[in-house]
Design a protein around this motif. Structure first.
Motif, PDB file in Angstrom:
ATOM      1  N   LYS A   1      35.408  31.216  39.588  1.00  0.00           N
ATOM      2  CA  LYS A   1      35.762  32.954  40.870  1.00  0.00           C
ATOM      3  C   LYS A   1      37.315  33.172  40.193  1.00  0.00           C
ATOM      4  CE  LYS A   1      36.369  34.144  45.797  1.00  0.00           C
ATOM      5  NZ  LYS A   1      36.440  33.418  47.086  1.00  0.00           N
ATOM      6  N   ARG A   2      38.301  32.580  39.837  1.00  0.00           N
ATOM      7  CA  ARG A   2      39.962  32.938  39.561  1.00  0.00           C
ATOM      8  C   ARG A   2      39.124  33.279  37.991  1.00  0.00           C
ATOM      9  NH1 ARG A   2      41.869  27.241  41.016  1.00  0.00           N
ATOM     10  NH2 ARG A   2      40.752  27.117  39.024  1.00  0.00           N
ATOM     11  N   LEU A   3      39.459  33.055  37.472  1.00  0.00           N
ATOM     12  CA  LEU A   3      38.659  33.662  35.882  1.00  0.00           C
ATOM     13  C   LEU A   3      37.930  34.905  36.202  1.00  0.00           C
ATOM     14  CD1 LEU A   3      37.639  30.820  33.659  1.00  0.00           C
ATOM     15  CD2 LEU A   3      39.228  31.466  33.550  1.00  0.00           C
ATOM     16  N   GLU A   4      36.746  34.932  37.376  1.00  0.00           N
ATOM     17  CA  GLU A   4      36.220  36.588  37.997  1.00  0.00           C
ATOM     18  C   GLU A   4      37.713  37.535  38.121  1.00  0.00           C
ATOM     19  OE1 GLU A   4      32.751  35.775  39.695  1.00  0.00           O
ATOM     20  OE2 GLU A   4      31.383  34.684  37.343  1.00  0.00           O
ATOM     21  N   GLU A   5      37.657  36.791  38.648  1.00  0.00           N
ATOM     22  CA  GLU A   5      39.092  37.686  39.589  1.00  0.00           C
ATOM     23  C   GLU A   5      40.404  38.206  38.627  1.00  0.00           C
ATOM     24  OE1 GLU A   5      40.610  35.275  42.674  1.00  0.00           O
ATOM     25  OE2 GLU A   5      38.683  35.694  43.940  1.00  0.00           O
ATOM     26  N   ARG A   6      40.508  37.684  37.461  1.00  0.00           N
ATOM     27  CA  ARG A   6      42.105  38.000  36.366  1.00  0.00           C
ATOM     28  C   ARG A   6      41.014  38.417  35.463  1.00  0.00           C
ATOM     29  NH1 ARG A   6      43.034  32.003  34.530  1.00  0.00           N
ATOM     30  NH2 ARG A   6      44.823  31.430  36.907  1.00  0.00           N
ATOM     31  N   ARG A   7      39.758  38.420  35.568  1.00  0.00           N
ATOM     32  CA  ARG A   7      38.908  39.618  34.539  1.00  0.00           C
ATOM     33  C   ARG A   7      39.049  41.154  35.079  1.00  0.00           C
ATOM     34  NH1 ARG A   7      34.128  35.815  32.192  1.00  0.00           N
ATOM     35  NH2 ARG A   7      35.640  34.855  30.695  1.00  0.00           N
ATOM     36  N   THR A   8      38.595  41.084  36.119  1.00  0.00           N
ATOM     37  CA  THR A   8      38.592  42.579  37.269  1.00  0.00           C
ATOM     38  C   THR A   8      39.914  42.613  37.045  1.00  0.00           C
ATOM     39  OG1 THR A   8      36.464  41.553  38.243  1.00  0.00           O
ATOM     40  CG2 THR A   8      37.909  43.241  39.435  1.00  0.00           C
ATOM     41  N   ASN A   9      40.875  42.255  37.228  1.00  0.00           N
ATOM     42  CA  ASN A   9      42.273  42.326  37.590  1.00  0.00           C
ATOM     43  C   ASN A   9      42.264  43.149  36.038  1.00  0.00           C
ATOM     44  OD1 ASN A   9      42.279  42.330  40.439  1.00  0.00           O
ATOM     45  ND2 ASN A   9      43.756  40.205  40.084  1.00  0.00           N
ATOM     46  N   ASN A  10      42.075  41.961  35.043  1.00  0.00           N
ATOM     47  CA  ASN A  10      42.749  42.618  33.932  1.00  0.00           C
ATOM     48  C   ASN A  10      42.679  44.404  33.418  1.00  0.00           C
ATOM     49  OD1 ASN A  10      44.780  40.560  33.825  1.00  0.00           O
ATOM     50  ND2 ASN A  10      43.021  39.737  32.452  1.00  0.00           N
ATOM     51  N   GLN A  11      41.253  44.783  33.997  1.00  0.00           N
ATOM     52  CA  GLN A  11      40.382  45.803  33.687  1.00  0.00           C
ATOM     53  C   GLN A  11      41.057  46.624  34.269  1.00  0.00           C
ATOM     54  OE1 GLN A  11      36.179  44.943  33.819  1.00  0.00           O
ATOM     55  NE2 GLN A  11      36.101  43.459  32.110  1.00  0.00           N
ATOM     56  N   LYS A  12      41.546  46.683  35.472  1.00  0.00           N
ATOM     57  CA  LYS A  12      41.378  47.945  36.423  1.00  0.00           C
ATOM     58  C   LYS A  12      43.019  47.952  35.437  1.00  0.00           C
ATOM     59  CE  LYS A  12      39.735  46.425  40.854  1.00  0.00           C
ATOM     60  NZ  LYS A  12      40.135  46.004  42.267  1.00  0.00           N
ATOM     61  N   ASN A  13      43.536  47.358  35.392  1.00  0.00           N
ATOM     62  CA  ASN A  13      45.491  48.019  35.196  1.00  0.00           C
ATOM     63  C   ASN A  13      45.353  48.842  33.432  1.00  0.00           C
ATOM     64  OD1 ASN A  13      46.444  46.690  36.974  1.00  0.00           O
ATOM     65  ND2 ASN A  13      46.397  44.500  35.940  1.00  0.00           N
TER      66      ASN A  13
END
Length: 59
Positions: free
Chosen positions: A47-59
């Protein structure tokens, strides 16, 4: 009392089988608890990895 533990000559077999069964009855819940914790930890990591990937894609 001695006859109870001897059990007609089969006491060693019966008591060792009872001991193994009791040991397994103690170990099984402990094993399940360990596996459950490991699965929950893996889910949290994923879940943490998925959240990081989602946050990185938004930036």
């Amino acid at each position: 009392m001695n006859e109870f533990f001897h059990m007609g000559g089969f006491g060693a077999y019966i008591w060792s089988a009872m001991g193994v069964a009791a040991l397994l009855m103690v170990l099984e819940p402990m094993t399940l608890m360990y596996r459950r914790r490991a699965v929950i930890a893996q889910i949290k990591r994923t879940k943490r990895l998925e959240e990081r990937r989602t946050n990185n894609q938004k930036n």
